[in-house]
Design an enzyme around this catalytic site. Sequence first.
Site, short mmCIF file in Angstrom:
data_model
loop_
_atom_site.label_atom_id
_atom_site.label_comp_id
_atom_site.label_asym_id
_atom_site.label_seq_id
_atom_site.Cartn_x
_atom_site.Cartn_y
_atom_site.Cartn_z
N ASP A 78 0.63 -1.23 -0.21
CA ASP A 78 0.06 -0.03 -0.08
C ASP A 78 0.94 1.44 0.02
O ASP A 78 0.25 2.20 -0.59
CB ASP A 78 -1.02 0.25 1.28
CG ASP A 78 -2.26 -0.99 1.00
OD1 ASP A 78 -2.25 -1.50 0.01
OD2 ASP A 78 -3.22 -0.67 1.79
N CYS A 119 0.92 -7.56 6.00
CA CYS A 119 0.39 -6.42 5.25
C CYS A 119 -1.00 -6.38 5.02
O CYS A 119 -1.76 -7.11 5.37
CB CYS A 119 1.07 -5.88 3.98
SG CYS A 119 3.06 -5.72 4.54
N ASP A 120 -1.19 -5.12 4.35
CA ASP A 120 -2.81 -4.62 4.50
C ASP A 120 -4.01 -5.23 3.79
O ASP A 120 -5.01 -5.60 4.60
CB ASP A 120 -2.76 -3.31 3.85
CG ASP A 120 -1.84 -2.33 4.73
OD1 ASP A 120 -0.71 -2.69 4.92
OD2 ASP A 120 -2.44 -1.07 4.87
N LYS A 121 -3.96 -5.86 2.73
CA LYS A 121 -5.01 -6.60 2.17
C LYS A 121 -4.50 -7.83 1.84
O LYS A 121 -5.64 -8.93 1.67
CB LYS A 121 -5.35 -6.23 0.66
CG LYS A 121 -5.37 -4.49 0.48
CD LYS A 121 -6.48 -3.96 1.66
CE LYS A 121 -6.44 -2.89 1.79
NZ LYS A 121 -5.17 -2.01 2.14
N CYS A 191 5.22 -1.82 8.57
CA CYS A 191 5.39 -0.60 9.19
C CYS A 191 5.16 -0.33 10.59
O CYS A 191 4.27 -1.01 11.07
CB CYS A 191 4.55 0.43 8.22
SG CYS A 191 5.15 0.29 6.58
N GLU A 444 -6.67 4.32 -0.52
CA GLU A 444 -6.34 5.15 0.82
C GLU A 444 -5.95 6.64 0.08
O GLU A 444 -5.46 6.87 -0.89
CB GLU A 444 -5.47 4.43 1.37
CG GLU A 444 -6.06 3.22 1.95
CD GLU A 444 -4.92 2.52 2.62
OE1 GLU A 444 -4.99 1.51 3.49
OE2 GLU A 444 -3.67 2.77 2.67
N SER A 470 -5.55 5.38 5.11
CA SER A 470 -4.55 4.35 5.65
C SER A 470 -4.84 4.23 7.04
O SER A 470 -5.28 5.19 7.82
CB SER A 470 -3.28 5.12 5.20
OG SER A 470 -2.06 4.24 6.15
#
Length: 554
Positions: A78, A119-121, A191, A444, A470
């Site tokens: 992302d 991570c995000d997705k 992150c 985002e 985000s």
Amino acid sequence: MRSDSIKKGLERAAHRSLLKATGITDSEMDKPFIAVVNSWNEIIPGHIHLDKLAQAVKAGIRNAGGVPFEFHTIGVCDGIAMGHEGMKYSLPSREAIEDTIELMIQAHQFDGMALISACDKILPGHLMAAGRLDIPTIAVTGGPMLPGFVGDEYRDLISVFESVGAYQSGAISDSELKKIENMSCSGAGSCAGLFTANTMACLTEALGLSLPGCGTAHAVDSKKTRIAKESGERLVRMVMEGTTARQIVTQKSIENAIKVDMAIGGSTNTTLHLPAIAHEFGLELPIELFDKLSRTTPHLVALRPGGRNFMIDFDRAGGVQAIIQRLAPIMALDARTVTGKTLGENLEKLILENPQTNKEIISTLENPVHANGGIAILKGTLAPEGAVIKQSAVDPKMLVHTGPARVYDTEEDAMKGIMEKKIKAGDVVIIRYEGPKGGPGMREMLAATSAIVGMGLIDSVALITDGRFSGGTRGPCIGHVCPEAIDNGPIAFVKDGDKIEIDIPKRFLNLDIPEEELKKRRASHTHPLKSVGKGYLARYQKSVASANKGGIVQ
């Protein structure tokens, strides 16, 4: 065993021959075949070490008498996709990941699967596949990145995004910006703050799908490698026991995860991912439940971006298990987990090893950071079906705000206006046609929110979008406005100068114009043309549901 359908009997001689071509022996034909589903790649920092974790998981599988087979899924970063056309592909990748896991698992009839992701997705896509397939499953999340260190303080990716606005406003120099760029992201891992990736890792542990401690064990910590090996061993035992994913994830475990989410002040993206995960587990999760549980679950730990602490501080203070211990009076402690024990039984080990978890980092129910949880659901004339905000990351003086709308039909236009200093204190920035269908892809808006922070406007300017923010966003940033603009939601009819009313404690978000004026605008409105042509996004746009339904593909 499921895998007997590809390796047992006279009629499977050809199948066994193909398996032997990969090096499988006759003795291994009698053992469980375990898929090691790995999202490792060389472009996402959160994934660059997952090849090593996979080796540990496979060692654990072999230790316990299983046969591991590794395959890979895709992953979108992302941060790298942020602020341009690439971000349209991030959320849609979630369903593609789920589909590819289903294809591999069902085609080869694996007995169980270890999900290695970050991570995000990517992690949500893996968990959705767990619900859909309902076989013995354990998740090994990749772990947070250590924070960087610049100018005598810890830094992370959000520091870099926000420094762009600070440089634009003259607050920092060229050389200072370069230092922040070079030193904020320290290496492997997701992150370093409680952004979407680490939020979802924590919730995976709260759901009971990963071993205790996995959600916050850092990417470079040997603890993560040991957890990975133990996960492989435990998965083989789950296969032998017949313990499947749907036996672990139930309505009570979903509610446990939401309570942990509220207590840690997690990313607003959980209101997309948890409903989508619940859907694949055959459960219903209305968005209103987040708000209901937020009102009764206190916010207990102030992590980046809503506080000063980083994931390393949270892990050292006891992590998710310490949060569950704090929340024990309101948690369903009889929920099952992949350990073979309940959530409450897992706590016994924590209490034995560390009876006094850190109260400076993790507050108590009696003395919380905030009385309510991290997320609030707002409704009103601008968002009849709901909108989402991380209230724990909002300056108290912006909890109630009224200001004139500054309207943009794309993130790029909004970013241009912000960087050209067209946004003034008191304004409410509206970014529309960025929802699941309208974007398409529900981008985002981290670049825009970070620019506003860097320019010193975060305590005087609000942002509202039918897109999303985000997990690293802080401030009065309201996303997931439903219905979205392309579906003729009221956000489509806002004009520059309209008064927007925000009251987070009272949970309302209003467009202050007469009903007759709204009807007139609705009748004369035409949507801006946004052609996506062909390919994945075109197919996604035709089938994606609203954000308040988790943005699932129907």
